[in-house]
Design a protein around this motif. Sequence first.
Motif, short mmCIF file in Angstrom:
data_model
loop_
_atom_site.label_atom_id
_atom_site.label_comp_id
_atom_site.label_asym_id
_atom_site.label_seq_id
_atom_site.Cartn_x
_atom_site.Cartn_y
_atom_site.Cartn_z
N ALA A 36 -9.39 1.98 1.12
CA ALA A 36 -7.93 1.25 0.92
C ALA A 36 -7.78 0.48 2.30
CB ALA A 36 -6.85 2.20 0.59
N SER B 165 1.02 -1.33 -0.17
CA SER B 165 0.03 -0.08 -0.03
C SER B 165 0.77 1.33 0.18
CB SER B 165 -1.14 0.01 1.27
OG SER B 165 -0.11 -0.15 2.49
N ILE C 37 -1.90 -1.38 -3.38
CA ILE C 37 -3.15 -0.52 -3.37
C ILE C 37 -2.69 0.97 -3.11
CG2 ILE C 37 -5.24 0.12 -2.00
CD1 ILE C 37 -5.38 -2.75 -0.95
#
Length: 232
Positions: A156, A25, A176
Motif C-alpha cells: 500500500a 489510505s 487504499i
Amino acid sequence: MQLLKILKEKEILSKYSEFKNEYNSIIVFNTEAILYFYKNRFYRDYFMESSALLIDGVFLQIFCRLRGIILPRYHGPDFMHDVLTKNYCKKIIIGGSKSNNYFLKTNQISEFYSVPFSDDCDYLVNAFVSKYNFNKVDHRVIIFISLGLLKQELFALNLLNHIKTHYPSKLSLFTIIPVGAAADFLSGNKRRTNKFFQKIGIEWLVRLFYEPRMLPRNINSIKALIYLFFKD
C-alpha cells in the motif's frame, strides 16, 4: 516514538458513517501490528501517513483501556462488508485467493487483480501498475489489498508513492485499504464464527481451532503487548 500518544491523536473509525471518501489510505491496526510499528520503518511510515485507522485487536483495546485510553473497535471484515455494500463508488481487490472472484460475480467489485507470489513489494506493485490504467480513472476508486499483515501495508505504501509520483492529479481519487483475511471471510473462503464470539472479541480463538497455523501470530500479539508495556 510513543504509540499510545499517537493513537489518541489519530482519526479512528468505529462505524461506516465515519468513513470519508477523501481518505487516501486507511490502516487496520491489530495487536500483532504493534511489533511492526516499532520495528519496521516502512510499516510505521504507512501507519503515520494513513488518513484514518481501525482498531481490530481486542487485547490492544483492553490494554489501552487500562491506560485510560478508550478506543472503539471495528472488526476488519465488518468494515470491508460495510464499504462493499454501502459505498457505491468503484472498488477493486488486489491479491488474495481465487475465491475473491465471488465479489466480481456478485457485482460488489469491478476488478480483481491477482499478484505473483513474492515477498518483494516493489516487484508486486510493478506487476499491478503494469496492468492497471491509471489514466482512465476519473471517479473515486477504493482499492482493497489482501496480502496479509506487513506485506499488504508495504504494498500500500509503495502504491501510494507510485500514484503520488506518476499520477499526482489522480491521488485524490484513490482510497487504499489493506484488509488481510477480511476478503477471505466475506467470500466464504474462510469460516467466521457466530455473532456472539465476534461481539465479545474472541473470534481469534475459534479461528485458532480451525487454523492452528495462526498460533505464531497469537504469540506475536502477546509479545507485542509486553513490548508496548515496556516501550510506551
